[in-house]
Design a protein around this motif. Sequence first.
Motif, PDB file in Angstrom:
ATOM      1  N   ILE A 118      11.910  -4.395   4.411  1.00 47.36           N
ATOM      2  CA  ILE A 118      10.939  -3.351   4.775  1.00 47.36           C
ATOM      3  C   ILE A 118      10.226  -2.941   3.501  1.00 47.36           C
ATOM      4  CG2 ILE A 118      10.675  -1.067   5.837  1.00 47.36           C
ATOM      5  CD1 ILE A 118      13.843  -1.550   6.364  1.00 47.36           C
ATOM      6  N   ASN A 119       8.954  -2.654   3.622  1.00 48.40           N
ATOM      7  CA  ASN A 119       8.294  -2.046   2.467  1.00 48.40           C
ATOM      8  C   ASN A 119       7.257  -1.055   2.933  1.00 48.40           C
ATOM      9  OD1 ASN A 119       6.236  -4.195   3.166  1.00 48.40           O
ATOM     10  ND2 ASN A 119       5.238  -3.297   1.395  1.00 48.40           N
ATOM     11  N   THR A 120       6.858  -0.216   1.986  1.00 49.72           N
ATOM     12  CA  THR A 120       5.688   0.605   2.226  1.00 49.72           C
ATOM     13  C   THR A 120       4.709   0.326   1.093  1.00 49.72           C
ATOM     14  OG1 THR A 120       4.845   2.779   2.725  1.00 49.72           O
ATOM     15  CG2 THR A 120       6.587   2.675   1.066  1.00 49.72           C
ATOM     16  N   VAL A 121       3.572   1.060   1.073  1.00 46.48           N
ATOM     17  CA  VAL A 121       2.427   0.567   0.316  1.00 46.48           C
ATOM     18  C   VAL A 121       2.228   1.199  -1.065  1.00 46.48           C
ATOM     19  CG1 VAL A 121       1.166  -0.415   2.250  1.00 46.48           C
ATOM     20  CG2 VAL A 121       0.998   2.039   1.821  1.00 46.48           C
ATOM     21  N   SER A 122       3.243   1.897  -1.567  1.00 41.48           N
ATOM     22  CA  SER A 122       3.250   2.294  -2.983  1.00 41.48           C
ATOM     23  C   SER A 122       4.681   2.655  -3.366  1.00 41.48           C
ATOM     24  CB  SER A 122       2.323   3.494  -3.249  1.00 41.48           C
ATOM     25  OG  SER A 122       2.857   4.668  -2.670  1.00 41.48           O
ATOM     26  N   PRO A 123       5.034   2.486  -4.626  1.00 42.57           N
ATOM     27  CA  PRO A 123       6.389   2.847  -5.058  1.00 42.57           C
ATOM     28  C   PRO A 123       6.677   4.337  -4.865  1.00 42.57           C
ATOM     29  CG  PRO A 123       5.340   1.419  -6.675  1.00 42.57           C
ATOM     30  CD  PRO A 123       4.278   1.779  -5.665  1.00 42.57           C
ATOM     31  N   ASN A 124       5.688   5.184  -5.147  1.00 42.55           N
ATOM     32  CA  ASN A 124       5.959   6.619  -5.043  1.00 42.55           C
ATOM     33  C   ASN A 124       6.182   7.052  -3.593  1.00 42.55           C
ATOM     34  OD1 ASN A 124       6.278   9.208  -6.287  1.00 42.55           O
ATOM     35  ND2 ASN A 124       4.254   9.753  -5.483  1.00 42.55           N
ATOM     36  N   TYR A 125       5.397   6.501  -2.662  1.00 42.39           N
ATOM     37  CA  TYR A 125       5.616   6.840  -1.240  1.00 42.39           C
ATOM     38  C   TYR A 125       6.974   6.312  -0.786  1.00 42.39           C
ATOM     39  CZ  TYR A 125       4.496   7.490   3.772  1.00 42.39           C
ATOM     40  OH  TYR A 125       4.485   7.875   5.097  1.00 42.39           O
ATOM     41  N   ALA A 126       7.376   5.144  -1.317  1.00 42.84           N
ATOM     42  CA  ALA A 126       8.705   4.624  -0.968  1.00 42.84           C
ATOM     43  C   ALA A 126       9.768   5.634  -1.375  1.00 42.84           C
ATOM     44  CB  ALA A 126       8.940   3.273  -1.648  1.00 42.84           C
ATOM     45  N   SER A 127       9.634   6.218  -2.572  1.00 42.12           N
ATOM     46  CA  SER A 127      10.661   7.193  -2.975  1.00 42.12           C
ATOM     47  C   SER A 127      10.549   8.467  -2.134  1.00 42.12           C
ATOM     48  CB  SER A 127      10.613   7.475  -4.474  1.00 42.12           C
ATOM     49  OG  SER A 127       9.343   7.932  -4.819  1.00 42.12           O
ATOM     50  N   GLU A 128       9.341   8.842  -1.739  1.00 39.57           N
ATOM     51  CA  GLU A 128       9.190  10.017  -0.862  1.00 39.57           C
ATOM     52  C   GLU A 128       9.854   9.782   0.501  1.00 39.57           C
ATOM     53  OE1 GLU A 128       4.883  11.416  -2.787  1.00 39.57           O
ATOM     54  OE2 GLU A 128       4.938  10.669  -0.744  1.00 39.57           O
ATOM     55  N   LEU A 129       9.782   8.544   0.980  1.00 40.57           N
ATOM     56  CA  LEU A 129      10.360   8.257   2.304  1.00 40.57           C
ATOM     57  C   LEU A 129      11.886   8.353   2.306  1.00 40.57           C
ATOM     58  CD1 LEU A 129       8.136   5.322   3.665  1.00 40.57           C
ATOM     59  CD2 LEU A 129       8.119   7.731   4.353  1.00 40.57           C
ATOM     60  N   LEU A 130      12.466   8.430   1.109  1.00 37.41           N
ATOM     61  CA  LEU A 130      13.923   8.585   1.036  1.00 37.41           C
ATOM     62  C   LEU A 130      14.332  10.055   1.003  1.00 37.41           C
ATOM     63  CD1 LEU A 130      14.570   5.742  -1.581  1.00 37.41           C
ATOM     64  CD2 LEU A 130      14.956   5.637   0.891  1.00 37.41           C
ATOM     65  N   GLU A 176      11.368  -1.368  -0.333  1.00 43.36           N
ATOM     66  CA  GLU A 176      10.680  -1.113  -1.603  1.00 43.36           C
ATOM     67  C   GLU A 176       9.226  -0.703  -1.358  1.00 43.36           C
ATOM     68  OE1 GLU A 176       9.237  -4.788  -3.826  1.00 43.36           O
ATOM     69  OE2 GLU A 176      10.923  -5.618  -2.688  1.00 43.36           O
ATOM     70  N   GLY A 177       8.558  -0.297  -2.428  1.00 44.03           N
ATOM     71  CA  GLY A 177       7.142   0.051  -2.343  1.00 44.03           C
ATOM     72  C   GLY A 177       6.323  -1.004  -3.076  1.00 44.03           C
ATOM     73  N   ILE A 178       5.300  -1.501  -2.430  1.00 51.99           N
ATOM     74  CA  ILE A 178       4.390  -2.465  -3.067  1.00 51.99           C
ATOM     75  C   ILE A 178       2.983  -1.879  -2.987  1.00 51.99           C
ATOM     76  CG2 ILE A 178       3.418  -4.795  -3.010  1.00 51.99           C
ATOM     77  CD1 ILE A 178       6.006  -5.767  -1.684  1.00 51.99           C
ATOM     78  N   LEU A 179       2.409  -1.635  -4.146  1.00 52.19           N
ATOM     79  CA  LEU A 179       1.098  -0.987  -4.185  1.00 52.19           C
ATOM     80  C   LEU A 179       0.018  -1.883  -3.577  1.00 52.19           C
ATOM     81  CD1 LEU A 179       0.083   1.703  -5.467  1.00 52.19           C
ATOM     82  CD2 LEU A 179      -0.629   0.343  -7.435  1.00 52.19           C
ATOM     83  N   ASN A 180      -0.830  -1.280  -2.746  1.00 46.50           N
ATOM     84  CA  ASN A 180      -1.998  -2.014  -2.237  1.00 46.50           C
ATOM     85  C   ASN A 180      -2.921  -2.383  -3.391  1.00 46.50           C
ATOM     86  OD1 ASN A 180      -1.392  -1.893   0.509  1.00 46.50           O
ATOM     87  ND2 ASN A 180      -2.463   0.058   0.804  1.00 46.50           N
ATOM     88  N   GLY A 181      -3.815  -3.292  -3.118  1.00 47.99           N
ATOM     89  CA  GLY A 181      -4.834  -3.637  -4.097  1.00 47.99           C
ATOM     90  C   GLY A 181      -6.211  -3.168  -3.635  1.00 47.99           C
ATOM     91  N   CYS A 182      -7.198  -3.518  -4.457  1.00 46.31           N
ATOM     92  CA  CYS A 182      -8.594  -3.255  -4.091  1.00 46.31           C
ATOM     93  C   CYS A 182      -9.238  -4.621  -3.893  1.00 46.31           C
ATOM     94  CB  CYS A 182      -9.283  -2.508  -5.230  1.00 46.31           C
ATOM     95  SG  CYS A 182     -11.050  -2.294  -4.993  1.00 46.31           S
ATOM     96  N   ASP A 183      -9.889  -4.813  -2.776  1.00 41.59           N
ATOM     97  CA  ASP A 183     -10.536  -6.094  -2.517  1.00 41.59           C
ATOM     98  C   ASP A 183     -11.907  -6.082  -3.208  1.00 41.59           C
ATOM     99  OD1 ASP A 183     -11.710  -8.361  -1.613  1.00 41.59           O
ATOM    100  OD2 ASP A 183     -11.120  -8.100   0.488  1.00 41.59           O
ATOM    101  N   TYR A 184     -11.923  -6.654  -4.435  1.00 34.92           N
ATOM    102  CA  TYR A 184     -13.163  -6.608  -5.217  1.00 34.92           C
ATOM    103  C   TYR A 184     -14.236  -7.549  -4.660  1.00 34.92           C
ATOM    104  CZ  TYR A 184     -10.371  -3.819  -8.441  1.00 34.92           C
ATOM    105  OH  TYR A 184      -9.581  -2.823  -8.978  1.00 34.92           O
TER     106      TYR A 184
END
Length: 491
Positions: free
Chosen positions: A220-232, A252-260
């Motif tokens: 399972i993951n969510t879309v940023s490390p900090n939100y992952a820690s908040e979800l705990l 874990e949290g995996i940060l989204n990117g920007c589609d340049y």
Amino acid sequence: MDSKKLKILFISSEVEGFSKTGGLADVAKALPLELRNMGHEVVIITPFYRTIEHRESAQQIHQLHLKTDNARPDIPFAVQELSLDGIKVLAIDNAHYFDRSGLYGEENNAYADNGERFAFFGIAALLTSIAEDFSPDIVHCNDWHTGLVPYLLKARFHSNTHFTDTKTVLTSHNSAYQGIFEKSQLNLIPEVSSCMDDRVLESYSYINFLKVGVIYADKINTVSPNYASELLTTLGSHGMSDHFIERIHDFEGILNGCDYNDWSPETDKLIPYHFDSNDLSGKEKCKKALQQEVGLQVNDTPIFGMVCRLTDQKGFALIIPILERFLRHNVQLVIVGSGDPAITGHLTALAAHYSDNFKFINGYSNELSHLIEAGSDFFLMPSIFEPCGLNQLYSLAYGTLPIVRAVGGLKDTVIDYDQDPDNANGFMFYEPSANELLNILRRALLLYIEHPEEMLRLKTQAMRSHFYWSDSAKHYERLYHSALHIRPQWE
Ligand SMILES: Nc1ncnc2c1ncn2[C@@H]1O[C@H](COP(=O)(O)OP(=O)(O)O[C@H]2O[C@H](CO)[C@@H](O)[C@H](O)[C@H]2O)[C@@H](O)[C@H]1O
């Protein structure tokens, strides 16, 4: 080094370029493309909504059905093939469920049968994978809409050789949306309800799709490390912390990117002038174009932009109480968004009163969102919670300084001017209080008025902060390999 290329079935209820209500769509386009560029074979499955773009170019490739009980006819569905830059997109076509004017509801009212609709979508996606003879290594599920899929693979398809080696990954883009429905909705899809056991159904009369996904996905993951820690935490998890904690070793949290490709001021086809971090003269022209487009006076007044779904999440409970005080300054504000009628009502009334310097566009406009990113000086994102946030990344790319609250992915991507002036790329405040927001808006305003050279330095610095999807995709690849217990190829 293991260079195994993976077969990935990517299931998402929205895909940019076909259907979109928010950030899920952006990810469901950018991530599969990046994974494909890394050599993986990706097939996307999504609903064939009435409003799906490129409908006319769809080719029907399968005609399938779901079995029901003897009392009712089977549920037929077709599979329509589309293409996303060469990636196969298979769209599940059932008029009863998806030939409607909205994706999830109309006039801000969710469809009453969303549980049934997305239970259908989940099982139809897996049957499509079989019909297509695409035997995936990874089924990548996204958000509650696909939350039943990991369970269905284990309970309904465990002995099906098509899925023998298949593992599941669930990405939660927003854990506030959990998909909670009366269990009776599932009875209309017997292929789903017949394999439900007590652990899933619990003793309540409701089923929570996201929770099922969190319990049964292999990773399972969510879309940023900090939100992952908040979800705990109890405070930051929307009532889900126990379930995320239970899966902490697979989460874990995996940060989204920007589609340049879509969001670059050097190449963006939706803005009238181009610019880069060495020469921002095109940005000044975009600012004038924005002012003209929305009917604001064309001048050097600092302009604050905002583009979002109008929901409590985005911080309107902080914005609305201070909006009048803010608008009494020499500022301009443009907000484009749609959603909650209460928020719409407040913004409409304030825009009527402050028509000289506040424009509210009630609706959805991709063109305008690009012009706002390019032409604004500042971008407002005072979210109450924010799993990752994409608009602050787009803002950075266009030298538009994000003003954010220190939550979720906003905290992972924005560096505050007061805290770290040398490396700053925006402004950040902490307390979810309207006065804190007003303070930071005034700080930003002061910098604009008194230190234009610092503003320019910050804008340039913002444009040089990069969040590449290729980096995020490598993290996803590692997550897939860990689900499969295969060492990642780059180690
Ligand atoms: N009225 C409008 N007109 C034009 N465009 C509009 C619009 N309203 C929204 N958009 C567009 O929709 C996207 C919104 O993306 P966000 O990530 O900021 O928020 P969202 O809450 O939808 O996504 C959720 O999923 C994403 C993806 O993981 C997370 O980043 C985020 O934190 C989470 O809440 C952007 O591309 C934005 O431009």
